[in-house]
Design an enzyme around this catalytic site. Structure first.
Site, short mmCIF file in Angstrom:
data_model
loop_
_atom_site.label_atom_id
_atom_site.label_comp_id
_atom_site.label_asym_id
_atom_site.label_seq_id
_atom_site.Cartn_x
_atom_site.Cartn_y
_atom_site.Cartn_z
N SER A 83 30.97 85.35 77.73
CA SER A 83 30.97 84.72 76.41
C SER A 83 31.76 83.41 76.37
CB SER A 83 31.55 85.67 75.37
OG SER A 83 31.62 85.00 74.13
N LEU A 84 31.14 82.40 75.78
CA LEU A 84 31.78 81.08 75.67
C LEU A 84 32.41 80.89 74.30
CD1 LEU A 84 28.80 79.20 77.28
CD2 LEU A 84 31.04 79.48 78.32
N LYS A 140 24.63 93.96 66.80
CA LYS A 140 24.27 93.15 65.62
C LYS A 140 23.64 93.96 64.49
CE LYS A 140 23.67 88.65 67.81
NZ LYS A 140 22.80 87.48 67.94
N ASN A 182 25.81 88.56 62.73
CA ASN A 182 26.56 88.04 63.88
C ASN A 182 27.92 87.47 63.49
OD1 ASN A 182 25.82 85.59 62.74
ND2 ASN A 182 25.68 84.60 64.73
N ASP A 213 22.71 82.85 63.13
CA ASP A 213 21.76 82.48 64.20
C ASP A 213 20.65 81.58 63.65
OD1 ASP A 213 23.07 83.89 66.21
OD2 ASP A 213 21.99 85.75 65.78
N GLY A 224 12.29 90.14 71.16
CA GLY A 224 13.54 90.91 71.22
C GLY A 224 14.45 90.56 70.06
N GLY A 225 15.74 90.82 70.24
CA GLY A 225 16.72 90.63 69.16
C GLY A 225 16.76 89.22 68.61
N ARG A 280 5.74 90.85 76.17
CA ARG A 280 5.28 91.79 77.20
C ARG A 280 4.98 93.16 76.58
NH1 ARG A 280 9.71 93.25 81.65
NH2 ARG A 280 10.74 93.90 79.73
N GLY A 305 19.06 75.80 74.74
CA GLY A 305 19.73 76.75 73.85
C GLY A 305 21.14 76.32 73.45
P1 ATR Z 1 17.55 89.20 72.97
O1 ATR Z 1 18.47 89.78 71.97
O2 ATR Z 1 18.20 88.11 73.81
O3 ATR Z 1 16.24 88.76 72.42
P2 ATR Z 1 16.36 91.58 74.00
O4 ATR Z 1 16.33 92.15 72.64
O5 ATR Z 1 16.75 92.47 75.13
O6 ATR Z 1 17.33 90.36 74.06
O7 ATR Z 1 14.94 90.91 74.29
C1 ATR Z 1 14.61 90.36 75.52
C2 ATR Z 1 13.21 89.76 75.43
O8 ATR Z 1 12.87 89.27 76.74
C3 ATR Z 1 12.12 90.75 75.05
O9 ATR Z 1 11.09 90.07 74.38
C4 ATR Z 1 11.66 91.24 76.42
O10 ATR Z 1 10.34 91.75 76.46
P3 ATR Z 1 10.07 93.31 76.19
O11 ATR Z 1 10.16 93.48 74.72
O12 ATR Z 1 8.73 93.56 76.74
O13 ATR Z 1 11.16 94.04 76.93
C5 ATR Z 1 11.69 89.95 77.20
N1 ATR Z 1 11.78 90.18 78.66
C6 ATR Z 1 12.87 90.55 79.35
N2 ATR Z 1 12.57 90.65 80.67
C7 ATR Z 1 11.26 90.34 80.78
C8 ATR Z 1 10.34 90.25 81.88
N3 ATR Z 1 10.74 90.51 83.13
N4 ATR Z 1 9.06 89.90 81.62
C9 ATR Z 1 8.66 89.62 80.36
N5 ATR Z 1 9.47 89.68 79.27
C10 ATR Z 1 10.75 90.03 79.48
#
Ligand code: ATR
Length: 275
Positions: A19-20, A68, A89, A104, A130-131, A153, A238
């Protein structure tokens, strides 16, 4: 270990090694001659966190992965954005009343504002559900975008977001053709981050006014950003989002707008590069 004083802020999450936030907030604290410390609180779980915050008289906290959403049930109030996203957050302790915020969105919009004007008639394509994704969707809708194509995915996660936001259309993971229609492409996946594979997309065929936003900031130059540079596309990393969300948290705690100057930007960049 640092003893905790009354005038303490910090970040709550796990893991926090990378963490920064302490570097950034402690810089701003010193710059504004405030008598506070910003520490890391790496916790296994949130049991009794509300009581601990009050007992330790913490002024405020940032909350990161994986807490969160879970933090919400310990708070007395949450603001409109945090309510909509069901994610907090930032916490401010107002004499024992704990209020949650989501900065965010403000952070993502800071990055977006560093780009030239977006063509709102063109769709945005978001990769990842994701999150971090929901604050991106919410920000883009607030900015007036009407069409958001979402690919992930795991398609079910994208479908859940579609249920909540009518502007969202779910498309197949890594569907290439859609990229050619995009005014903006946002990477919200972990792909490109240290320890993960790169995002396997080419930007060769996208139109020249397509803008690229990679919310990953570690490393600063992901493969996607290199692709954008190679194809002469406008892009944002980012880093502005990270700085923007922190700036908003600082404003919430202190009512002071901290300065994002070259000194702190290069300090943060060095920290990222040396990791
Ligand atoms: P964050 O809070 O940073 O969004 P997260 O909730 O863990 O972290 O979400 C990570 C995202 O990266 C998700 O969309 C995840 O896809 P899945 O929902 O299918 O898991 C995606 N992600 C992580 N690794 C991946 C990979 N190897 N290929 C494709 N998508 C990936």
């Amino acid at each position: 270990m640092k003893t905790i004083k009354y005038n303490t802020l910090g970040i709550l999450g796990k893991p926090l090694r990378q963490s920064l936030s302490p570097t950034l907030h402690n810089y701003w604290i010193n710059q504004n001659k405030l008598e506070y410390d910003y520490c890391k609180f790496e916790l296994e779980c949130l049991d009794n966190i509300d009581k601990s915050i009050r007992k330790l008289r913490l002024k405020g906290l940032n909350v990161t992965i994986p807490f969160k959403k879970e933090i919400i049930k310990y708070l007395d109030e949450i603001d409109k954005t945090a309510q909509k996203l069901q994610a907090v957050n930032t916490i401010k302790n107002n004499d024992g009343i704990l209020k949650g915020y989501n900065t965010d969105v403000s952070g993502f919009i800071s990055g977006l504002n560093s780009l030239n004007k977006l063509n709102k008639e063109k769709p945005a394509v978001i990769l990842g559900a994701g999150g971090a994704c929901e604050s991106v969707i919410y920000s883009l809708i607030r900015k007036g975008l009407k069409h958001i194509f979402l690919m992930n995915r795991t398609v079910e996660k994208a479908k859940l977001l579609k249920k909540k936001y009518k502007e969202v259309t779910v498309i197949k993971w890594l569907e290439k053709d859609i990229l050619q229609l995009a005014g903006l492409i946002v990477n919200c996946t972990s792909l490109g981050m240290v320890g993960y594979p790169s995002l396997p997309i080419s930007l060769k065929k996208v139109s020249k006014d397509t803008k690229i936003y990679d919310i990953v900031y570690n490393p600063l130059e992901t493969r996607l950003i290199r692709e954008a540079k190679k194809n002469k596309l406008e892009y944002v990393t980012g880093l502005p989002m990270f700085l923007g969300q922190a700036k908003k948290s600082f404003e919430i705690w202190f009512g002071i707008t901290p300065k994002i100057n070259n000194y702190i930007i290069s300090k943060i960049k060095k920290k990222i590069e040396n990791k």
